[in-house]
Design a protein around this motif. Structure first.
Motif, short mmCIF file in Angstrom:
data_model
loop_
_atom_site.label_atom_id
_atom_site.label_comp_id
_atom_site.label_asym_id
_atom_site.label_seq_id
_atom_site.Cartn_x
_atom_site.Cartn_y
_atom_site.Cartn_z
N PRO A 176 6.34 -35.04 -44.07
CA PRO A 176 7.66 -34.63 -44.55
C PRO A 176 7.66 -33.26 -45.24
CG PRO A 176 7.31 -36.94 -45.03
CD PRO A 176 6.02 -36.41 -44.52
N VAL A 177 6.65 -32.98 -46.04
CA VAL A 177 6.59 -31.69 -46.73
C VAL A 177 6.34 -30.57 -45.74
CG1 VAL A 177 5.32 -30.32 -48.42
CG2 VAL A 177 5.88 -32.71 -48.91
N ILE A 178 5.43 -30.81 -44.80
CA ILE A 178 5.16 -29.79 -43.78
C ILE A 178 6.42 -29.54 -42.96
CG2 ILE A 178 3.82 -29.29 -41.69
CD1 ILE A 178 1.51 -30.85 -42.92
N ASN A 179 7.12 -30.61 -42.60
CA ASN A 179 8.36 -30.44 -41.84
C ASN A 179 9.40 -29.68 -42.64
OD1 ASN A 179 7.48 -31.75 -39.57
ND2 ASN A 179 8.24 -33.77 -40.19
N LEU A 180 9.47 -29.95 -43.95
CA LEU A 180 10.44 -29.26 -44.78
C LEU A 180 10.15 -27.76 -44.85
CD1 LEU A 180 12.88 -29.31 -46.62
CD2 LEU A 180 11.38 -29.94 -48.52
N VAL A 181 8.88 -27.40 -45.03
CA VAL A 181 8.51 -25.98 -45.05
C VAL A 181 8.85 -25.32 -43.71
CG1 VAL A 181 6.57 -24.37 -45.17
CG2 VAL A 181 6.73 -26.25 -46.81
N ASN A 182 8.51 -26.01 -42.62
CA ASN A 182 8.83 -25.46 -41.30
C ASN A 182 10.34 -25.29 -41.11
OD1 ASN A 182 6.13 -25.44 -40.71
ND2 ASN A 182 6.17 -27.25 -39.40
N TYR A 183 11.09 -26.27 -41.59
CA TYR A 183 12.55 -26.19 -41.47
C TYR A 183 13.10 -25.01 -42.26
CZ TYR A 183 17.46 -27.52 -41.98
OH TYR A 183 18.83 -27.51 -41.97
N ILE A 184 12.58 -24.82 -43.48
CA ILE A 184 13.05 -23.70 -44.31
C ILE A 184 12.77 -22.37 -43.63
CG2 ILE A 184 12.61 -22.47 -46.48
CD1 ILE A 184 12.13 -25.24 -47.77
N LEU A 185 11.58 -22.21 -43.05
CA LEU A 185 11.23 -20.97 -42.36
C LEU A 185 12.07 -20.79 -41.09
CD1 LEU A 185 7.34 -21.09 -42.71
CD2 LEU A 185 8.86 -19.44 -43.79
N LEU A 186 12.22 -21.86 -40.34
CA LEU A 186 12.97 -21.79 -39.08
C LEU A 186 14.41 -21.38 -39.33
CD1 LEU A 186 13.22 -22.41 -36.02
CD2 LEU A 186 13.78 -24.76 -36.66
N GLN A 187 15.08 -22.05 -40.26
CA GLN A 187 16.48 -21.73 -40.52
C GLN A 187 16.64 -20.33 -41.09
OE1 GLN A 187 19.10 -23.49 -39.57
NE2 GLN A 187 17.70 -24.95 -38.64
N ALA A 188 15.69 -19.90 -41.91
CA ALA A 188 15.77 -18.56 -42.48
C ALA A 188 15.71 -17.50 -41.39
CB ALA A 188 14.65 -18.35 -43.50
N VAL A 189 14.81 -17.66 -40.44
CA VAL A 189 14.69 -16.68 -39.35
C VAL A 189 15.93 -16.72 -38.46
CG1 VAL A 189 13.38 -16.06 -37.28
CG2 VAL A 189 12.18 -16.70 -39.38
N ARG A 190 16.40 -17.93 -38.15
CA ARG A 190 17.57 -18.04 -37.27
C ARG A 190 18.84 -17.50 -37.93
NH1 ARG A 190 16.84 -24.08 -34.52
NH2 ARG A 190 15.17 -23.49 -33.08
N GLN A 191 18.92 -17.61 -39.27
CA GLN A 191 20.10 -17.12 -39.97
C GLN A 191 19.94 -15.67 -40.44
OE1 GLN A 191 21.61 -19.84 -43.00
NE2 GLN A 191 20.84 -21.61 -41.87
N ARG A 192 18.88 -15.01 -39.99
CA ARG A 192 18.63 -13.58 -40.29
C ARG A 192 18.47 -13.34 -41.79
NH1 ARG A 192 22.78 -11.09 -39.88
NH2 ARG A 192 24.23 -12.82 -39.64
N ALA A 193 17.83 -14.26 -42.48
CA ALA A 193 17.58 -14.07 -43.91
C ALA A 193 16.46 -13.07 -44.11
CB ALA A 193 17.22 -15.40 -44.56
N SER A 194 16.57 -12.26 -45.15
CA SER A 194 15.50 -11.32 -45.47
C SER A 194 14.52 -11.90 -46.48
CB SER A 194 16.10 -10.01 -46.01
OG SER A 194 16.82 -10.26 -47.22
N ASP A 195 14.98 -12.84 -47.30
CA ASP A 195 14.13 -13.45 -48.32
C ASP A 195 14.47 -14.92 -48.47
OD1 ASP A 195 12.85 -10.93 -49.94
OD2 ASP A 195 14.90 -10.49 -49.34
N ILE A 196 13.46 -15.70 -48.89
CA ILE A 196 13.65 -17.10 -49.23
C ILE A 196 13.21 -17.28 -50.68
CG2 ILE A 196 13.06 -19.49 -48.68
CD1 ILE A 196 12.16 -18.51 -45.92
N HIS A 197 14.07 -17.87 -51.51
CA HIS A 197 13.74 -18.14 -52.91
C HIS A 197 13.60 -19.66 -53.08
CE1 HIS A 197 14.83 -14.13 -54.81
NE2 HIS A 197 15.13 -13.98 -53.54
N ILE A 198 12.45 -20.10 -53.56
CA ILE A 198 12.23 -21.51 -53.84
C ILE A 198 11.99 -21.63 -55.35
CG2 ILE A 198 10.76 -23.51 -53.36
CD1 ILE A 198 10.12 -22.21 -50.66
N GLU A 199 12.99 -22.15 -56.06
CA GLU A 199 13.02 -22.07 -57.52
C GLU A 199 13.01 -23.45 -58.15
OE1 GLU A 199 16.73 -20.08 -57.55
OE2 GLU A 199 15.86 -18.08 -57.56
N PRO A 200 12.07 -23.72 -59.07
CA PRO A 200 12.02 -25.03 -59.72
C PRO A 200 13.12 -25.19 -60.76
CG PRO A 200 10.38 -23.58 -60.68
CD PRO A 200 11.02 -22.81 -59.55
N GLY A 201 13.67 -26.38 -60.84
CA GLY A 201 14.67 -26.70 -61.86
C GLY A 201 14.24 -27.92 -62.64
N ALA A 202 15.09 -28.36 -63.56
CA ALA A 202 14.74 -29.51 -64.39
C ALA A 202 14.67 -30.80 -63.56
CB ALA A 202 15.75 -29.66 -65.51
#
Length: 558
Positions: A176-202
């Motif tokens: 599941p974690v590997i799939n989530l990382v892959n999904y985040i990268l895949l969608q970012a490239v497809r949506q033409r994102a220049s940066d991905i921010h992964i930010e911890p919260g409470a």
């Protein structure tokens, strides 16, 4: 006319499909939901018919249209009971997707619960139910988010990444974690994102994409996923997964949709955990052809004439993310050849170019811009590109190189072209050296283009025209996007550059040498007919390429 008859008459479904859907209906399920479930009609095709029947606008739910903060204004039990989803909030009004947007009792419940006016829009019940699990942290399921991701859409580049995952914590090894990382990268490239921010919260982790210069939240997994996400990315970037107290940098090479993408990874310890930022360097998504950057012909000719000179200093200026490096790379691509020794010093090297010797700054090893530049001068260079002039030592070395027979290209953080001259002087470079070495300055900004799919015309309010002292025809129409699924309801898609070109002429050189002030340099530029960034932005707005509000947002503040 009933829904089935409308869809039949419009050719969206056949008689056989309608009869099959009617026989499949059970448990009070609506015909439209059944048709979508059976795959007889697309949600995007169905919603306009339903919206017309309900007499309200419709919303096709997708990543980017839902603001998680707005959604959580409605508690999950109430949202599940009513089958509703908060989309976004504007001042005191909350736009809510509802499966039954004409239910006044449910609308009243939401208004009493949130204390906000509710603007109901139609959404399919199945889509609302699916999204409820995404926007509420306690109900986040990785499998729900990644269920529609094609197998093999993201893979690691074997030459850059070792795939031996032995010795890692079990949390990272779980699919599941590997799939989530892959999904985040895949969608970012497809949506033409220049940066991905992964930010911890409470309680949750926020995943945001920067698209066309603007950050947008796309996912909010539960907090317990964060350490595994960070560890997985550290492994991919060849970082030390045991180090949590110090910042780290690394690179990831992945293949997304059969094309290689380079990702620059950076971690930063915060009080809530490590934040990760991924810079996506997709060579296939950028152009390094000077003729394709959108520079007007008269400015392009001026820049090319500077590049034809055997020596001198050319500066590209603007804030972070304004495309300065792309402009310099494009200039290098234009003039490179086997007969020229071209060397760059960058922090970091973002794209690797053929026939170019690229040096990566390493401050930990005392390899600074100035030190690298001094070494480069002993390497018999013809052209030198400096990633950024940050201090007096680098500035003086660059100016001296330009005065001693080298063509030097560099970036500088200033608001306009004239400010680059005074910035060098303020750093401590003698005005006569600046005047003697400088060939020209290119100032630039990136403006978001109007989405061609939802483009519309409008008359801007006087306050907008006043903000830029608009001197044109105030009764004319301008263009802007209304928002659609292709632009994630931003009204903008893609970006275009606007440029301010300041070639150093003989009169201007004399003015610089005399130590003229910034205002004097700007006045001279205007009197000489050089178009400012605002002038170019207004031309783009008048031509319908960008909205007037975008010009005000990006340029008028300068």
């Amino acid at each position: 006319m009933r829904l089935g008859e409308q869809l039949l008459s419009s050719g969206k479904i056949t008689q056989a499909e309608l009869e099959a859907a009617l026989s499949e209906q059970h448990g009070g399920q609506r015909l439209g939901e059944t048709l979508v479930k059976l795959g007889f009609v697309e949600e995007a095709d169905l919603l306009p018919f339903l919206a017309e029947q309900f007499g309200v606008p419709h919303a096709q739910l997708r990543e980017g249209i839902v603001d998680p903060a707005a959604a959580r204004l409605i508690t999950r039990p109430l949202a599940e009971q009513i089958k509703c989803l908060g989309l976004f909030r504007v001042n005191g009004e909350l736009t809510v997707a509802m499966s039954n947007p004409r239910d006044l009792v449910d609308i009243d419940k939401i208004e009493q619960h949130t204390g906000l006016r509710v603007r109901p829009v139609l959404g399919l019940e199945a889509a609302i139910t699916d999204f409820l699990g995404r926007v509420y942290g306690e109900g986040f399921q990785v499998e729900t988010v990644t269920a529609d991701m094609e197998e093999g859409a993201v893979s690691l580049n074997d030459e850059a990444i070792e795939l031996d995952l032995e010795g890692l914590s079990s949390a990272v090894d779980e699919s599941p974690v590997i799939n989530l990382v892959n999904y985040i990268l895949l969608q970012a490239v497809r949506q033409r994102a220049s940066d991905i921010h992964i930010e911890p919260g409470a309680r949750t982790t926020a995943v945001r994409y920067r698209i066309d210069g603007m950050l947008r939240e796309v996912l909010r997994p539960r907090r317990e996923f964060h350490p595994a996400l960070v560890s997985r990315l550290k492994v991919m970037a060849k970082m030390d997964i045991a180090e949590h107290r110090l910042p780290q940098d690394g690179r990831i090479h992945v293949v997304v949709d059969r094309r290689e993408v380079d990702v620059r990874a950076s971690t930063l310890p915060t009080v809530l955990g490590e934040k990760v930022v991924l810079r996506i360097l997709d060579r296939g998504g950028v152009t390094f052809r000077l003729d394709e950057l959108g520079i007007p012909d008269h400015q392009l000719g001026s820049l090319k004439s500077m590049l034809d000179r055997p020596h001198g200093l050319i500066l590209a200026t603007g804030p972070t993310g304004s495309g300065k490096t792309t402009t310099l790379y494009s200039a290098i691509e234009l003039i490179k050849s086997v007969e020229r020794n071209i060397v760059t010093v960058e922090d970091p090297v973002e794209y690797r170019l053929d026939l170019i010797n690229q040096v990566h700054v390493n401050t930990a090893a005392s390899l600074t811009f100035a030190r690298a530049l001094r070494s480069i001068l002993r390497q018999d260079p013809d052209v030198i590109m400096i990633g950024e002039i940050r201090d007096l030592e680098t500035a003086e070395t660059a100016v001296q190189a330009a005065l001693t027979g080298h063509l030097v290209l560099s970036t500088l953080h200033t608001n306009d072209a004239a400010s680059a001259v005074t910035r060098l002087v303020d750093m401590g470079v003698a005005p006569f050296k600046v005047a003697a070495s400088l060939l020209g300055v290119v100032a630039q900004r990136l403006l978001r283009k109007v989405c061609p799919n939802c483009r519309g015309s409008y008359y801007p309010p006087p306050i907008t025209l006043d903000a830029i002292n608009y001197a044109g025809d105030r009764s004319r129409q301008f263009s802007r996007g209304a928002g659609c699924d292709r632009c994630y309801d931003t009204g903008c898609q893609g970006r275009v550059g606007v440029y301010e070109m300041l070639p150093i002429t003989r009169p201007l050189r004399e003015l610089i040498s005399s130590g003229a002030s910034l205002d004097a340099l700007r006045d001279f530029s205007k009197e000489s007919g050089f178009a400012t960034l605002l002038d170019q932005g207004l031309v783009a707005a008048e031509e319908g390429i960008v909205s007037l509000e975008e010009v005000v947002r990006v340029i008028a503040g300068d």
